[in-house]
Write a protein that holds these residues in place. Structure first.
Motif, PDB file in Angstrom:
ATOM      1  N   ILE A 233       0.837  -1.213   0.000  1.00 25.51           N
ATOM      2  CA  ILE A 233       0.000   0.000   0.000  1.00 25.51           C
ATOM      3  C   ILE A 233       0.865   1.254   0.000  1.00 25.51           C
ATOM      4  CG2 ILE A 233      -1.601   1.362   1.397  1.00 25.51           C
ATOM      5  CD1 ILE A 233      -2.827  -1.328   2.327  1.00 25.51           C
ATOM      6  N   ILE A 234       1.868   1.286   0.858  1.00 25.00           N
ATOM      7  CA  ILE A 234       2.729   2.468   0.958  1.00 25.00           C
ATOM      8  C   ILE A 234       3.547   2.655  -0.314  1.00 25.00           C
ATOM      9  CG2 ILE A 234       4.716   3.431   2.186  1.00 25.00           C
ATOM     10  CD1 ILE A 234       3.556   2.142   4.739  1.00 25.00           C
ATOM     11  N   GLU A 235       4.110   1.574  -0.823  1.00 25.73           N
ATOM     12  CA  GLU A 235       4.931   1.674  -2.033  1.00 25.73           C
ATOM     13  C   GLU A 235       4.082   2.089  -3.239  1.00 25.73           C
ATOM     14  OE1 GLU A 235       6.561   0.803  -5.687  1.00 25.73           O
ATOM     15  OE2 GLU A 235       5.331  -0.816  -4.873  1.00 25.73           O
ATOM     16  N   GLY A 236       2.880   1.530  -3.368  1.00 19.05           N
ATOM     17  CA  GLY A 236       2.003   1.897  -4.481  1.00 19.05           C
ATOM     18  C   GLY A 236       1.537   3.336  -4.394  1.00 19.05           C
ATOM     19  N   GLY A 237       1.223   3.801  -3.186  1.00 22.55           N
ATOM     20  CA  GLY A 237       0.797   5.191  -3.010  1.00 22.55           C
ATOM     21  C   GLY A 237       1.894   6.173  -3.365  1.00 22.55           C
ATOM     22  N   ALA A 238       3.133   5.865  -2.970  1.00 28.54           N
ATOM     23  CA  ALA A 238       4.258   6.738  -3.304  1.00 28.54           C
ATOM     24  C   ALA A 238       4.471   6.810  -4.820  1.00 28.54           C
ATOM     25  CB  ALA A 238       5.525   6.240  -2.615  1.00 28.54           C
ATOM     26  N   SER A 239       4.287   5.688  -5.510  1.00 27.34           N
ATOM     27  CA  SER A 239       4.451   5.665  -6.966  1.00 27.34           C
ATOM     28  C   SER A 239       3.417   6.539  -7.667  1.00 27.34           C
ATOM     29  CB  SER A 239       4.348   4.225  -7.487  1.00 27.34           C
ATOM     30  OG  SER A 239       5.431   3.448  -7.060  1.00 27.34           O
ATOM     31  N   ILE A 240       2.203   6.566  -7.148  1.00 24.09           N
ATOM     32  CA  ILE A 240       1.156   7.404  -7.733  1.00 24.09           C
ATOM     33  C   ILE A 240       1.532   8.877  -7.627  1.00 24.09           C
ATOM     34  CG2 ILE A 240      -1.217   8.215  -7.383  1.00 24.09           C
ATOM     35  CD1 ILE A 240      -1.976   5.307  -6.773  1.00 24.09           C
ATOM     36  N   LEU A 241       2.063   9.288  -6.492  1.00 20.48           N
ATOM     37  CA  LEU A 241       2.485  10.688  -6.322  1.00 20.48           C
ATOM     38  C   LEU A 241       3.588  11.048  -7.309  1.00 20.48           C
ATOM     39  CD1 LEU A 241       2.547  11.004  -2.417  1.00 20.48           C
ATOM     40  CD2 LEU A 241       0.821  11.898  -4.010  1.00 20.48           C
TER      41      LEU A 241
END
Length: 503
Positions: A233-241
């Protein structure tokens, strides 16, 4: 206004503009098409003095270095982090929680590369005709969404499907940024710039270890989720930003990038034309480029060398498991993964710098890959933990340096047209990914602690890389002799030497 123009120097291999001022466009070759002729093709450059050309070149290069390079480096870091995050998640219980056998786990790892292979060629051909500032961030949003879906997995089948979709959506990105970099930077600049962003995969391994130490060890049970679920979740959210920022910071091509004015755009085009010996990289249809690439022996030689280097890097998805056999506790296992990758990053940048500076690729790849073979031999045969740690450090440093230089080498040998270069990059990357279909099966837990079966695959990759480097050099030398004969050039002829293949 001064309109003093720039002579070509044949001895120092550089384009001089005024005393003490120069544009280092290419330290390898001179050109049959003069810089003055190319400069005259552009309305805003035609009447610029040598000093003005030098200043403009520096301004354009600075813009690219500060806008494009940080963006694609961080994007590649996140894409590679997305690729390897399952290795540390495995240590945190992902495989056990989904009740997966080693065979199902390896199938999931391979599924990523099946999707990755299918999307390579069409994705890169599309990118060559589209706007990178739109295509690349959109791809990043797609694979990030798939990553965020991974915490919902409940079985091995779900793991296989998720990894396939991530591979498919991520497929055009790596060949895409290779194509983009080679379309903005000259032969001399290319190896170092590719080393900067390609080193994002080494940095991602460093970050992955620290993230694993922080998230996987301390967030288990939070909001009812396992620690590995938070990891995705954290890694995917950072990639979206990062993807959202990239829509505004990435360039397109030198002819249509909005944040360059007309003068800067024409200088960007001039630089690449000069580096390509006057050949326009934008010329050529999509399928013509594919056909030209398929017919070119260099394409298949680079397919072989890329395939061999990926075999030599087959340890990547299992590196945390390899380090675990050193006998450290779980927290230490996460943390000690970082230093070898930090050393590999520094090594890759140094090797790339000297390769670009001296215009040599063959032995800049061979020498590090021989060091990797030595490191592999140590890793699979010695029990001492310190020696094995040294072995994996040599293994990582040599293979990452080799893969980075192979990318810049192939785009320097086939600089135009863009469609052919795009096809070559994608085809070579496609062929190389086939190794991921079988390499996971060389690292089963039954092979612990030495992983000798996997070590054999790595050594095969190292040997094949050395042989193929010599083959590419042999072909480049042969073609250069043919060009010399066609132009009537020799060291004593006094003629200007045209574009030549680098090796």
């Amino acid at each position: 206004m001064t309109t003093e123009k720039a002579p070509i120097t044949t001895g120092e291999h550089k384009v001089e503009f005024e005393e003490h001022e120069e544009i280092k466009v290419d330290s390898i070759n001179n050109y049959a098409v003069s810089p003055l002729e190319i400069q005259g093709r552009f309305d805003t450059l035609r009447d610029l003095s040598a000093t003005q050309m030098t200043a403009l070149n520096k301004r354009v290069l600075r813009k690219m270095d500060w806008r494009m390079m940080p963006t694609i480096t961080i994007m590649f870091l996140m894409s590679y982090l997305d690729r390897i995050n399952v290795s540390n998640a495995r240590l945190a219980g992902l495989q056990e929680d989904l009740h997966m056998s080693d065979t199902v786990w390896s199938a999931g790892i391979s599924a990523f590369y099946v999707g990755y292979l299918l999307g390579q060629l069409p994705g890169n051909l599309w990118l060559a005709k589209a706007k990178p500032s739109v295509v690349l961030p959109t791809m990043m949003l797609a694979w990030s969404a798939c990553t965020i879906c991974m915490p919902a997995m409940t079985s091995g089948a779900g793991f296989v499907v998720c990894r396939f979709m991530i591979g498919l959506t991520e497929a055009p990105f790596f060949p895409g940024i290779t194509l983009l970099t080679s379309s903005w930077y000259t032969r001399e600049e290319n190896p170092m710039r590719m080393a900067v962003w390609h080193a994002g995969n080494t940095i991602s391994n460093i970050i992955s270890g620290f993230l694993a130490a922080g998230i996987l060890e301390h967030m288990g049970g939070l909001a009812g989720l396992a620690s590995w679920q938070w990891f995705f979740i954290i890694e995917g959210g950072a990639s979206i930003l990062v993807a959202i920022v990239a829509f505004y910071t990435l360039p397109n091509w030198p002819t249509n990038t909005k944040w360059l004015n007309q003068e800067e755009s024409e200088m960007a085009q001039y630089r690449i034309l000069l580096s390509n010996g006057g050949k326009d990289e934008a010329v050529g249809g999509t399928w013509d480029g594919v056909k030209d690439a398929v017919r070119d022996p260099f394409t298949w030689l680079f397919c072989g060398i890329h395939f061999s280097l990926v075999n030599a890097q087959s340890f990547k998805d299992f590196f945390p498991s390899i380090v675990k056999t050193f006998g450290f506790d779980k927290m230490t296992t996460y943390l000690v993964q970082a230093p070898p990758y930090a050393i590999a990053y520094i090594t890759a940048c140094l090797v790339a710098y000297t390769s670009g500076r001296f215009g040599e690729s063959t032995y800049h790849i061979i020498i590090p890959i021989v060091a990797s073979a030595i490191g592999t031999a140590i890793m699979i045969s010695v029990e001492n933990v310190g020696a094995r740690y040294l072995g994996v450090t040599l293994l990582i440093s040599g293979t990452y340096s080799g893969l980075n230089l192979q990318l810049s080498w192939e785009t320097n040998l086939v600089p135009s047209p863009r469609s052919k270069k795009a096809a070559l990059i994608a085809i070579a990357n496609c062929v190389s990914q086939v190794s991921h279909w079988y390499s996971p099966y060389f690292f089963p837990t039954s092979q612990e602690p030495f992983y000798r079966l996997g070590g054999g695959l790595i050594l095969f990759g190292c040997l094949s890389t050395v042989l193929l480097c010599w083959a590419i050099k042999w072909r480049a030398v042969k073609l250069n002799k043919q060009l010399d004969e066609a132009e009537g050039w020799s060291e004593h002829s006094g003629n200007e030497r045209g574009w030549r293949y680098v090796y």
